[in-house]
Design a protein around this motif. Sequence first.
Motif, PDB file in Angstrom:
ATOM      1  N   VAL A  74       6.640  30.401  -7.098  1.00  0.00           N
ATOM      2  CA  VAL A  74       5.815  29.786  -6.072  1.00  0.00           C
ATOM      3  C   VAL A  74       5.413  30.834  -5.035  1.00  0.00           C
ATOM      4  N   ARG A  75       6.341  31.694  -4.672  1.00  0.00           N
ATOM      5  CA  ARG A  75       6.016  32.752  -3.702  1.00  0.00           C
ATOM      6  C   ARG A  75       4.951  33.697  -4.259  1.00  0.00           C
ATOM      7  N   ASP A  76       5.074  33.984  -5.544  1.00  0.00           N
ATOM      8  CA  ASP A  76       4.091  34.855  -6.185  1.00  0.00           C
ATOM      9  C   ASP A  76       2.698  34.241  -6.118  1.00  0.00           C
ATOM     10  N   LEU A  77       2.604  32.947  -6.321  1.00  0.00           N
ATOM     11  CA  LEU A  77       1.317  32.259  -6.240  1.00  0.00           C
ATOM     12  C   LEU A  77       0.748  32.360  -4.823  1.00  0.00           C
ATOM     13  N   TYR A  78       1.581  32.165  -3.823  1.00  0.00           N
ATOM     14  CA  TYR A  78       1.116  32.266  -2.433  1.00  0.00           C
ATOM     15  C   TYR A  78       0.608  33.677  -2.144  1.00  0.00           C
ATOM     16  N   VAL A 124      -3.896  37.588  -1.314  1.00  0.00           N
ATOM     17  CA  VAL A 124      -4.549  38.832  -1.744  1.00  0.00           C
ATOM     18  C   VAL A 124      -5.982  38.564  -2.201  1.00  0.00           C
ATOM     19  N   VAL A 125      -6.163  37.560  -3.024  1.00  0.00           N
ATOM     20  CA  VAL A 125      -7.507  37.230  -3.515  1.00  0.00           C
ATOM     21  C   VAL A 125      -8.373  36.716  -2.365  1.00  0.00           C
ATOM     22  N   GLY A 126      -7.759  36.037  -1.421  1.00  0.00           N
ATOM     23  CA  GLY A 126      -8.497  35.469  -0.299  1.00  0.00           C
ATOM     24  C   GLY A 126      -9.099  36.489   0.642  1.00  0.00           C
ATOM     25  N   LYS A 127      -8.653  37.729   0.567  1.00  0.00           N
ATOM     26  CA  LYS A 127      -9.207  38.766   1.447  1.00  0.00           C
ATOM     27  C   LYS A 127     -10.696  38.973   1.201  1.00  0.00           C
TER      28      LYS A 127
END
Length: 88
Positions: free
Chosen positions: A1-5, A10-13
């Motif tokens: 779950v942490r990896d998904l967050y 990262v992608v949201g940048k």
Amino acid sequence: VRDLYKRVIVVGKDYPKGPDYVREKAKKWFFQNKDLSSERDIKRAVATGRAFIRDEMIAAIQLKKYRVMRERYKVPEEEALAENRTKS
């Protein structure tokens, strides 16, 4: 779950609406699912999140980059018409 967050952040940048928008949405999504307890439900939610990143967010980022490149290398229409006339 942490990896998904982390992936979402990262992608949201590069997301068109900005990293702050993505961060707020991610918090909202994760808090909606905070009460999941069965392993099956958690895996399903994580799979849905990964699919969202892969499909929606990446597509929006690629579209944004495409539009920027198109604008950057755009030939003014009058010049393009003049070039086509001289070639004919």
